[in-house]
Design a protein around this motif. Structure first.
Motif, PDB file in Angstrom:
ATOM      1  N   GLU A  84      -7.977  -4.159  -8.935  1.00  0.00           N
ATOM      2  CA  GLU A  84      -8.266  -2.800  -9.403  1.00  0.00           C
ATOM      3  C   GLU A  84      -7.235  -1.801  -8.866  1.00  0.00           C
ATOM      4  O   GLU A  84      -6.845  -0.861  -9.567  1.00  0.00           O
ATOM      5  CB  GLU A  84      -9.675  -2.380  -8.973  1.00  0.00           C
ATOM      6  CG  GLU A  84     -10.800  -3.028  -9.757  1.00  0.00           C
ATOM      7  CD  GLU A  84     -11.116  -4.447  -9.278  1.00  0.00           C
ATOM      8  OE1 GLU A  84     -10.546  -4.876  -8.246  1.00  0.00           O
ATOM      9  OE2 GLU A  84     -11.935  -5.131  -9.928  1.00  0.00           O
ATOM     10  N   MET A  85      -6.778  -2.019  -7.634  1.00  0.00           N
ATOM     11  CA  MET A  85      -5.740  -1.160  -7.071  1.00  0.00           C
ATOM     12  C   MET A  85      -4.456  -1.274  -7.886  1.00  0.00           C
ATOM     13  O   MET A  85      -3.802  -0.266  -8.196  1.00  0.00           O
ATOM     14  CB  MET A  85      -5.463  -1.543  -5.614  1.00  0.00           C
ATOM     15  CG  MET A  85      -4.390  -0.688  -4.959  1.00  0.00           C
ATOM     16  SD  MET A  85      -3.721  -1.401  -3.437  1.00  0.00           S
ATOM     17  CE  MET A  85      -2.646  -2.664  -4.120  1.00  0.00           C
ATOM     18  N   TRP A 117      -7.885  -1.163   1.217  1.00  0.00           N
ATOM     19  CA  TRP A 117      -8.641  -1.479   2.432  1.00  0.00           C
ATOM     20  C   TRP A 117      -9.939  -2.216   2.123  1.00  0.00           C
ATOM     21  O   TRP A 117     -10.423  -2.988   2.959  1.00  0.00           O
ATOM     22  CB  TRP A 117      -8.932  -0.214   3.226  1.00  0.00           C
ATOM     23  CG  TRP A 117      -7.709   0.386   3.833  1.00  0.00           C
ATOM     24  CD1 TRP A 117      -7.120   1.566   3.531  1.00  0.00           C
ATOM     25  CD2 TRP A 117      -6.897  -0.200   4.860  1.00  0.00           C
ATOM     26  NE1 TRP A 117      -5.998   1.765   4.295  1.00  0.00           N
ATOM     27  CE2 TRP A 117      -5.834   0.696   5.117  1.00  0.00           C
ATOM     28  CE3 TRP A 117      -6.956  -1.403   5.579  1.00  0.00           C
ATOM     29  CZ2 TRP A 117      -4.853   0.437   6.064  1.00  0.00           C
ATOM     30  CZ3 TRP A 117      -5.983  -1.669   6.517  1.00  0.00           C
ATOM     31  CH2 TRP A 117      -4.939  -0.761   6.759  1.00  0.00           C
ATOM     32  N   ALA A 118     -10.478  -2.012   0.911  1.00  0.00           N
ATOM     33  CA  ALA A 118     -11.703  -2.729   0.541  1.00  0.00           C
ATOM     34  C   ALA A 118     -11.426  -4.184   0.185  1.00  0.00           C
ATOM     35  O   ALA A 118     -12.303  -5.050   0.304  1.00  0.00           O
ATOM     36  CB  ALA A 118     -12.389  -2.033  -0.640  1.00  0.00           C
ATOM     37  N   GLY A 119     -10.206  -4.460  -0.254  1.00  0.00           N
ATOM     38  CA  GLY A 119      -9.856  -5.824  -0.642  1.00  0.00           C
ATOM     39  C   GLY A 119      -9.327  -6.632   0.525  1.00  0.00           C
ATOM     40  O   GLY A 119      -9.320  -6.200   1.679  1.00  0.00           O
ATOM     41  N   ASN A 120      -8.871  -7.831   0.215  1.00  0.00           N
ATOM     42  CA  ASN A 120      -8.376  -8.745   1.239  1.00  0.00           C
ATOM     43  C   ASN A 120      -7.064  -9.360   0.750  1.00  0.00           C
ATOM     44  O   ASN A 120      -7.036 -10.088  -0.252  1.00  0.00           O
ATOM     45  CB  ASN A 120      -9.407  -9.855   1.500  1.00  0.00           C
ATOM     46  CG  ASN A 120      -8.949 -10.788   2.617  1.00  0.00           C
ATOM     47  OD1 ASN A 120      -8.196 -10.389   3.511  1.00  0.00           O
ATOM     48  ND2 ASN A 120      -9.414 -12.033   2.587  1.00  0.00           N
ATOM     49  N   LEU A 163       0.832  -1.205   0.000  1.00  0.00           N
ATOM     50  CA  LEU A 163       0.000   0.000   0.000  1.00  0.00           C
ATOM     51  C   LEU A 163       0.864   1.252   0.000  1.00  0.00           C
ATOM     52  O   LEU A 163       0.640   2.185  -0.776  1.00  0.00           O
ATOM     53  CB  LEU A 163      -0.923  -0.009   1.218  1.00  0.00           C
ATOM     54  CG  LEU A 163      -1.694   1.297   1.476  1.00  0.00           C
ATOM     55  CD1 LEU A 163      -2.611   1.613   0.309  1.00  0.00           C
ATOM     56  CD2 LEU A 163      -2.475   1.200   2.786  1.00  0.00           C
ATOM     57  N   VAL A 164       1.874   1.297   0.872  1.00  0.00           N
ATOM     58  CA  VAL A 164       2.720   2.484   0.990  1.00  0.00           C
ATOM     59  C   VAL A 164       3.479   2.740  -0.311  1.00  0.00           C
ATOM     60  O   VAL A 164       3.523   3.867  -0.817  1.00  0.00           O
ATOM     61  CB  VAL A 164       3.691   2.334   2.175  1.00  0.00           C
ATOM     62  CG1 VAL A 164       4.696   3.477   2.199  1.00  0.00           C
ATOM     63  CG2 VAL A 164       2.923   2.273   3.490  1.00  0.00           C
ATOM     64  N   ALA A 198       2.774   5.789  -2.810  1.00  0.00           N
ATOM     65  CA  ALA A 198       3.895   6.704  -3.042  1.00  0.00           C
ATOM     66  C   ALA A 198       4.263   6.751  -4.521  1.00  0.00           C
ATOM     67  O   ALA A 198       4.610   7.817  -5.052  1.00  0.00           O
ATOM     68  CB  ALA A 198       5.107   6.274  -2.211  1.00  0.00           C
ATOM     69  N   LEU A 199       4.189   5.618  -5.206  1.00  0.00           N
ATOM     70  CA  LEU A 199       4.511   5.586  -6.634  1.00  0.00           C
ATOM     71  C   LEU A 199       3.495   6.400  -7.443  1.00  0.00           C
ATOM     72  O   LEU A 199       3.857   7.094  -8.403  1.00  0.00           O
ATOM     73  CB  LEU A 199       4.541   4.145  -7.125  1.00  0.00           C
ATOM     74  CG  LEU A 199       4.980   3.930  -8.580  1.00  0.00           C
ATOM     75  CD1 LEU A 199       6.395   4.450  -8.780  1.00  0.00           C
ATOM     76  CD2 LEU A 199       4.892   2.454  -8.948  1.00  0.00           C
ATOM     77  N   THR A 200       2.240   6.353  -7.035  1.00  0.00           N
ATOM     78  CA  THR A 200       1.219   7.157  -7.707  1.00  0.00           C
ATOM     79  C   THR A 200       1.463   8.639  -7.463  1.00  0.00           C
ATOM     80  O   THR A 200       1.357   9.463  -8.382  1.00  0.00           O
ATOM     81  CB  THR A 200      -0.179   6.756  -7.207  1.00  0.00           C
ATOM     82  OG1 THR A 200      -0.359   5.345  -7.358  1.00  0.00           O
ATOM     83  CG2 THR A 200      -1.258   7.487  -7.970  1.00  0.00           C
TER      84      THR A 200
END
Length: 395
Positions: free
Chosen positions: A149-150, A125-128, A74-75, A79-81
């Motif tokens: 999708e993320m 956070w919506a995914g698992n 996630l981080v 950060a890349l985006t």
């Protein structure tokens, strides 16, 4: 789990970006409201953080420190985006354009990539993602709802920014010259490597969707694209800043070397600004050393003014013109001959001022041609002629 490049590949790329980022700190401290400098600093700092955090050792450490499985993914992806948006924002502020057009494009860029960062966070956070993946997160979770999708969101955001930067940098590089053109072409290469990073990961993800395994593209190929692009991009951003400065330093050093003959000739002339009193080169910047050297030379020439004979200069000037029609070169040779004769007259008669000497006999404004002219045949001829006359006049 496929093995990828070691931690040094990431750390070297991150260190290169942080090094260029540090070069931006002095101008940023002087111009704190400059959007171009802030964009450059943010882009380089974000890139350095991404490279350091994406290293396998850093991924494991971050996951353990937060207690959240795959928090590092996630981080890094958020950060890349953000880095993608910052790199695009930097080029928007950097390239020449009307101020209103620049502000409008900057606002759209900030809004779009802020939304993209938020989307990456929300989808994670919506995914698992319960199983820790250090190097193969994208392919392992390629079929997981919301996580896939993320992954597509951050890769597309990164790819769009890279393609836009390739287009703008390539187009701009055709309009400029020197170190800026070279830097822009290096940035084109760096952003093309960014595109390669995105394509290899998207191909690996697409292969998972089709039931195939191309995980080596994520584990082994794309990290090398990222590390190489970081190094090339750091050089590309640093070159327009360091290039002109290096060129000026080379020019100053060249002038110091060219002034060396005149410096050696006049080093024993006793003046308050004598050459021997100039600061050592290791205690002063090159430009200050050149200024000190020129000041000392002018002081020494001024001390010789009472011994300068305009007739010597005029004769040397006519001789130089007869050999070469270049008036500037003839004037430099004439002044050099006059200085040489004046120095010899002073050494022969330190307490007696020659009649007819004039301080206005000095003509040249640039010392470098005069220093180079000391080795000319005209100066040697005038010097030898003066010595013969001086010896013949002795009782």
């Amino acid at each position: 789990m496929a093995s990828g490049p070691g931690n040094p590949v990431y750390y070297v790329g991150g260190a290169a970006l942080f090094l260029v980022c540090a070069l931006k700190l002095p101008p940023l401290a002087r111009r704190r409201r400059d959007p171009l400098l802030w964009s450059a600093f943010a882009q380089l700092f974000a890139g350095g953080c991404i490279m350091l955090l994406a290293a396998p050792q850093s991924v494991v450490a971050l996951n353990r420190a937060t207690g959240i499985t795959n928090c590092a993914a996630l981080v890094v992806y958020a950060a890349l985006t953000a880095y993608s948006g910052a790199s695009l924002l930097l080029i928007i502020h950097w390239r020449p354009a009307p101020p209103e057009q620049t502000r409008r494009a900057a606002r759209w860029c900030v809004a779009a990539y802020s939304l993209a960062v938020l989307t990456v966070v929300v989808l994670f956070w919506a995914g698992n993602a319960p199983v820790e993946q250090v190097t193969l997160f994208d392919s392992y979770y390629a079929d997981t709802p919301f996580i896939r999708e993320m992954i597509v969101t951050y890769l597309l955001a990164h790819g769009v920014a890279a393609i836009a930067n390739v287009t703008m940098c390539r187009r701009w590089s055709t309009e400029v010259h020197g170190s800026l053109r070279t830097g822009l072409r290096l940035l084109v290469a760096a952003y093309l490597l960014h595109v390669g990073y995105d394509v290899t990961r998207l191909v690996a993800v697409g292969a998972r969707w089709a039931g195939h395994d191309l995980d080596f593209l994520i584990a082994q190929v794309s990290p090398r694209f990222a590390a190489l692009s970081a190094v090339i991009g750091a050089v590309g951003y640093a070159l327009p800043l360091a290039g002109p400065r290096a060129a000026r330093t080379v020019q100053v050093v060249r002038q110091l070397r060219q002034l060396a003959p005149l410096s050696r000739l006049l080093r024993d002339v006793p003046t308050p600004g004598a050459i021997r009193s100039a600061l050592p080169w290791w205690r002063t910047p090159w430009a200050m050393l050149l200024m000190s050297r020129k000041t000392a030379l002018y002081d020494a020439i001024l001390a010789l003014a009472p011994y300068c004979d305009p007739a010597v200069r005029d004769a040397a000037y006519r001789t130089a013109l007869s050999r070469c029609p270049d008036e500037a070169a003839a004037a430099a040779s004439a002044d050099a001959a006059m200085i040489v004769v004046a120095l010899e007259r002073r050494q022969a008669h330190p307490d007696r001022m020659p009649e007819g000497a004039a301080s206005s006999a000095w003509r040249s404004r640039d010392l470098v041609p005069v220093s180079l002219a000391l080795a000319s045949p005209v100066v040697r001829t005038v010097r030898e002629h003066h010595r013969i006359r001086a010896e013949s006049s002795r009782p």
